[in-house]
Design a protein around this motif. Structure first.
Motif, PDB file in Angstrom:
ATOM      1  N   SER A 124       0.946   4.216  -2.891  1.00 50.81           N
ATOM      2  CA  SER A 124       0.672   5.593  -2.487  1.00 50.81           C
ATOM      3  C   SER A 124       1.792   6.525  -2.952  1.00 50.81           C
ATOM      4  N   HIS A 156       0.822  -1.198   0.000  1.00 50.87           N
ATOM      5  CA  HIS A 156       0.000   0.000   0.000  1.00 50.87           C
ATOM      6  C   HIS A 156       0.864   1.259   0.000  1.00 50.87           C
ATOM      7  N   THR A 157       1.951   1.230   0.749  1.00 49.13           N
ATOM      8  CA  THR A 157       2.850   2.387   0.819  1.00 49.13           C
ATOM      9  C   THR A 157       3.463   2.684  -0.545  1.00 49.13           C
ATOM     10  N   ARG A 213      -2.958   5.295  -5.656  1.00 53.65           N
ATOM     11  CA  ARG A 213      -3.736   4.759  -4.546  1.00 53.65           C
ATOM     12  C   ARG A 213      -4.906   3.921  -5.036  1.00 53.65           C
TER      13      ARG A 213
END
Length: 276
Positions: free
Chosen positions: A163, A159-160, A168
């Protein structure tokens, strides 16, 4: 954009290739549309199912099994089922089989699966079809368990990275997870050597402006077998996290220390009340 340095993990972590077994199978074709790439290490119990489903993905198909330091009958079974078998006496290292398979593939679409995951052909076709319709990188939309009190470090890393890449919309979708598919052209731009570091390959694809999409969900969290730990530590987990750190470092080197995000009107050079 500066061309990424090829990641020679297959030389740094790997071993010398011992032999290549190429036997024509009942469904091999001279000009395959799809190359199904299956890294395998001692998967004699599941390799038969995985290969049979791979053959059913497309009529014009080749199946490539990278026998990664196997000591069981994996290579023998794969050969009997008509797969092109690339056999190595010693382990190449995590995900290096993807690089080896991609370099041997001749299809327009490279479809990656794992030998220890029993995924049916109907679940594999959406990834192939997405690429045939113009997607460069077709990801498994599985995002991991995100409703836990404490997120798994690998899920958090995925997820990082997305992002930071300003994607996202991809949530936890990642080239780290199979199944996924990429076009031949995408593999050439990314660099087949970089496929050994999946998060880096994903960062290169996004940075290069490729069409990267999460196209279909296969719940691999339930399919993954439990890994043995050494002194209570999951060594593979740390490898995957390090891969994401490598991808982030590359992306920062291609953009700026803030990865292209705005600092608004903050003056970082100003000194004053808070000291020097």
């Amino acid at each position: 954009m500066r061309k990424p340095t090829a990641q020679k993990r297959h030389l740094q972590r790997g071993s010398k290739r011992s032999s290549t077994v190429c036997l024509s199978g009942r469904k091999c074709c001279e000009h395959p549309v799809v190359s199904v790439i299956i890294p395998a290490m001692n998967e004699q119990k599941s390799i038969g199912y995985v290969i049979r489903e791979a053959w059913r993905v497309h009529d014009a198909c080749e199946v490539i099994v990278v026998a990664n330091g196997c000591t069981d009958r994996t290579a023998e079974i794969a050969t009997a089922l008509g797969a092109k078998v690339l056999q190595f006496e010693q382990s190449l290292g995590h995900d290096v089989g993807r690089t080896v398979g991609a370099e041997a593939a001749s299809g327009q679409v490279l479809l990656f699966v794992d030998a220890d995951m029993k995924v049916g052909h109907k679940q594999l076709r959406p990834f192939m079809n997405a690429v045939l319709r113009g997607t460069d990188v077709a990801l498994n939309s599985y995002r991991g368990q995100v409703r836990l009190r404490q997120a798994h470090p690998v899920v958090l890393a995925k997820h990082t990275l997305n992002s930071m890449l300003k994607r996202r919309d991809l949530s936890g979708a990642s080239l780290t997870a199979v199944p996924h598919a990429i076009s031949r052209e995408a593999a050439d731009i990314i660099g087949t050597a970089n496929l050994s570091v999946p998060p880096l390959a994903q960062a290169i694809a996004v940075r290069s402006g490729m069409k990267v999409k999460a196209v279909y969900e296969v719940p691999v969290g339930r399919l993954n077998r439990r890994r043995t730990k050494l002194n209570g530590q999951d060594l593979l987990q740390q490898v995957v996290i390090n891969d994401h750190l490598q991808a982030l470092a590359w992306y920062l080197s291609e953009t700026d220390p803030r990865a292209g995000f705005s600092d608004l009107d903050r003056d970082r050079n100003r000194t004053g009340r808070w000291g020097k």
